[in-house]
Design a protein around this motif. Structure first.
Motif, PDB file in Angstrom:
ATOM      1  N   GLY A 162      27.744  21.575  58.862  1.00  0.00           N
ATOM      2  CA  GLY A 162      26.873  20.538  59.399  1.00  0.00           C
ATOM      3  C   GLY A 162      25.836  21.047  60.379  1.00  0.00           C
ATOM      4  N   ARG A 188      20.330  18.791  54.262  1.00  0.00           N
ATOM      5  CA  ARG A 188      21.228  18.812  55.424  1.00  0.00           C
ATOM      6  C   ARG A 188      22.348  17.821  55.193  1.00  0.00           C
ATOM      7  NH1 ARG A 188      17.865  19.754  61.006  1.00  0.00           N
ATOM      8  NH2 ARG A 188      19.981  19.770  61.838  1.00  0.00           N
ATOM      9  N   SER A 189      23.560  18.254  55.468  1.00  0.00           N
ATOM     10  CA  SER A 189      24.696  17.350  55.287  1.00  0.00           C
ATOM     11  C   SER A 189      25.846  17.851  56.144  1.00  0.00           C
ATOM     12  CB  SER A 189      25.104  17.303  53.809  1.00  0.00           C
ATOM     13  OG  SER A 189      26.141  18.218  53.556  1.00  0.00           O
ATOM     14  N   PRO A 190      26.809  16.999  56.412  1.00  0.00           N
ATOM     15  CA  PRO A 190      27.932  17.403  57.264  1.00  0.00           C
ATOM     16  C   PRO A 190      28.743  18.554  56.657  1.00  0.00           C
ATOM     17  CG  PRO A 190      27.889  15.023  56.964  1.00  0.00           C
ATOM     18  CD  PRO A 190      26.874  15.585  56.032  1.00  0.00           C
TER      19      PRO A 190
END
Ligand code: ATP
Ligand code: MG
Lengths: 420, 258
Positions: free
Chosen positions: B29, B194-196
């Motif tokens: 993340g 973008r991601s966790p």
């Protein structure tokens, strides 16, 4: 007995045991054999044979190729001539107008006019031997102005067995003025034994004709393959030859083209060798008249202890002004022990010409390899992908779709082997 | 567990030591920016993470998802989710971009026990991603990076990232060579990813990229070490004052590769 006499003694027997020749052919055979006896097999002191030692051929006692149906499998095409161990096996059932495809017996007059007039045996012992041993051969005639769309295929199938055999394939291809045609010569081997294919092909491309020639050589790992391609290109004619050399233990190809005014010639080649294979490509482009163009691209892929030789001779004679000639030889070496000998040989006697040449010997690009790996592609796969990519531009030049497809398949399998 | 944990990493090329004890922890993340003078070792770090053999690790450790990353082949790293966007993408004549990317994606899918995509499905997937990257379809049919403009090469890198969907993306100066519009498009492509579950290490010289891709952390690499770390405001400080003010600059010998 001298060394030469020792070598030629066994051939004398084969020569005299041949079927009798027609009256027009016998003198040619006799003269060729006499010259062969004088020349003997070349050794490595002969500049033309410096890197190629033919002693394994000279040492072997060969029998004549027997008649029979070969073990080899081959794709059947509509316009196809098949020779098995030198004997005509099948011929096309029907032919388009303006095309004749058959054996030498079909048209002795046409043959007598051209046979041996282009491929000289004066200095080449193998051409002399081939000419001395002519019994039958492939005859292709394309009438003036005829446009033959279908590729004309000549298959030479040879089966090696316990007793080594020698076969002397001979082809005569006469293309009339303004005619268009494509000829595919395919040499395919089978069996475990040693055999020797000693081929000569003469092509006469008439004025303004367009001729595409392909040679696919897939002899067995025990085979000797020596060949001469001799092309006479007419005024403003366009000729291209693509020589794909894959098999054979000891291979030598001579591809020679003589150009006239405004002729365009392309001699391309791809050789892929592994183990202890030896392949030697000699090309000769002879510009005799003005405004000729020639392009040559030979590419080689070597693995194991293979040895490749490239010698590209370009002659630009005094009258051949405005000649434009380009020669490239590129080699990809995949192992530490493979050897390449490459040499351009330019003889230029005219002053207003453009001739370029270049040769490279390199390895797979480490950065490209890493780039592919960094995207998840395995090292083996990446190596084979890059090897394939190296050959791609020669393969792309092949205009016959079915041939390109089959070659792509063969290469794909081969490079997977090589990448291991 | 951290996604990536670099401890006291030393690496050399030839007999020259370039990385002299890097410590860095990256969690899923997060976006980390790495800045630093020319020749300080940023690309070397990126290449070491991707497994380039040219750079020999002489000490320290790198743990990725609990595994010893340095033991893994470059292809296995990629299959496990590491992606490097090269500072200088390599031209590969004779290999089509499409064939290459399909082969890459399918090897990665196979590795994870997912069905390989056929040509149709692949094309559909790729079309979407190309749209996001505003990339010309014709680039797909051309040989990998061959004859691509500088900007097209960089775009192609991020496009590949979008298709391969890595867990850890290392972007080495992806902004260099991009015009202003392209910078926005490429940053948009990166932000969309973008991601966790995904982390990124963004190597750059310029604040303008970090205005678009806002980092969680900024590190300054100098002389093969991380000499300063902070939040996104550190980049602004550097922009205003330069590396020298921080006491972070390289000995002349190490500066720049032409
Ligand atoms: N293959 C190599 N051979 C020799 N020296 C190298 C090699 N790769 C990197 N170096 C040297 O290592 C040092 C660090 O290079 P690196 O590419 O990691 O710097 P960088 O921080 O990415 O610089 P830049 O900001 O200019 O991209 C430089 O001095 C460079 O010349
Ligand atoms: Mg760099």
């Amino acid at each position: 007995m001298t060394a030469v006499a020792e070598q030629t003694g066994a051939w004398m027997e084969l020569f005299t045991n041949q079927l009798p020749a027609p009256a027009w052919l016998q003198p040619l055979r006799d003269a060729a054999f006499a010259r062969f006896v004088e020349l003997g097999f070349p050794n490595t002191h002969n500049e033309e044979w410096r890197f190629t030692n033919v002693a394994p051929i000279a040492r072997t006692t060969f029998a004549a190729g027997r008649q029979g149906v070969p073990e080899t499998k081959f794709a059947k095409g509509p316009v196809q001539l098949v020779f098995a161990n030198g004997h005509l096996l099948t011929r096309p059932e029907s032919l388009p107008a303006g095309l004749h495809v058959g054996g030498f017996a079909d048209d002795p007059a046409a043959i007598a006019q051209h046979l041996g007039k282009h491929a000289s045996f004066a200095e080449n012992a193998f051409v002399a031997l081939n000419t001395a041993m002519i019994e039958d051969g492939a005859l292709v005639r394309v009438a003036s102005g005829a446009v033959i769309a279908e590729p004309i295929e000549i298959f030479y199938l040879t089966t090696g067995s316990a007793q080594p055999i020698a076969v002397h394939p001979r082809a005569l291809i006469v293309v009339g003025a303004d005619a268009h045609c494509t000829v595919v010569e395919r040499y395919q081997g089978a069996g475990d034994g040693v055999y020797f294919n000693n081929a000569v092909t003469e092509i006469i491309a008439g004025d303004r004709s367009v001729v595409d020639h392909y040679k696919i050589q897939q002899e067995t790992a025990n085979a000797f393959h020596i060949s001469t391609l001799q092309v006479s290109i007419g005024r403003s004619a366009t000729f291209a030859s693509h020589s794909i050399s894959l098999g054979g233990a000891l291979v030598r190809n001579d591809a020679n083209a003589t150009l006239s005014a405004g002729s365009d010639a392309a001699l391309n080649g791809l050789y892929i060798v592994n183990g202890t294979q030896h392949v030697d490509n000699h090309t000769m482009i002879d510009h005799t008249m003005p405004h000729g163009t020639s392009h040559e691209i030979y590419k080689g892929i070597l693995d194991g202890k293979a040895h490749a030789v490239f010698n590209g001779k370009i002659i630009v004679r005094k009258d051949a002004q405005k000649t434009d000639s380009k020669q490239t030889n590129k080699n990809l070496v995949l192992s530490d022990d493979a050897v390449v000998d490459t040499k351009p040989e330019l003889q230029i006697f005219a002053d207003d010409v453009r001739c370029t040449h270049g040769a490279t010997i390199g390895q797979l690009d480490a950065e490209a390899l890493f780039y592919l790996q960094s995207r998840g592609i395995g090292k083996r796969e990446a190596r084979s992908l890059l090897t394939y990519a190296f050959a791609q531009d020669v393969v792309d030049r092949i205009k016959v779709q079915s041939l390109r497809d089959s070659l792509e398949r063969i290469l794909f399998e081969k490079f997977h082997e090589h990448a291991e | 567990m951290a996604l990536l944990e670099i401890k006291d990493l030393h690496a050399k090329v030839g007999d020259r030591e370039i990385l002299k004890g890097i410590n860095l922890t990256v969690n899923a993340g997060e976006v980390h920016a790495i800045m630093g003078p020319n020749g300080s070792g940023k690309s070397t770090l990126a290449q070491v993470l991707a497994g380039r053999e040219l750079y020999v690790v002489t000490g320290g450790s790198v743990t990725y998802l609990g595994k010893d990353l340095l033991e893994m082949s470059p292809e296995d790293r990629a299959r496990e989710g590491i992606f490097l966007a090269f500072q200088y993408p390599v031209e590969i004549p004779g290999v089509s971009n499409m064939y290459f990317l399909k082969a890459a994606l399918n090897t990665i899918r196979k590795h994870h026990g997912i069905d390989e995509l056929d040509a149709m499905d692949f094309l559909n997937l790729v079309r979407d991603k190309m749209q996001i990257m505003k990339m010309d379809q014709t680039l797909l049919n051309r040989p990998v990076n061959t004859g691509f403009s500088g900007g097209e090469k960089k775009r192609n890198e991020i496009f590949q990232m979008a298709v391969l969907e890595p867990k850890l993306a290392v972007l080495d100066e992806t902004d260099s060579g991009l015009d202003i519009d392209a910078l926005r498009v490429v940053s948009g492509g990166v932000n969309a990813m973008r991601s966790p579950e995904r982390a990124m290490i963004v190597v750059t010289h310029y604040q303008r990229l970090l205005n678009e891709i806002v980092p969680d952390f900024v590190h300054v690499l100098a002389e093969g070490r991380i000499v300063k770390s902070g939040g996104k405001e550190l980049a602004l400080e550097l922009e205003a004052e330069g590396y020298e003010a921080l006491g972070a600059y390289d000995e002349p010998e190490a500066v720049g590769r032409v």
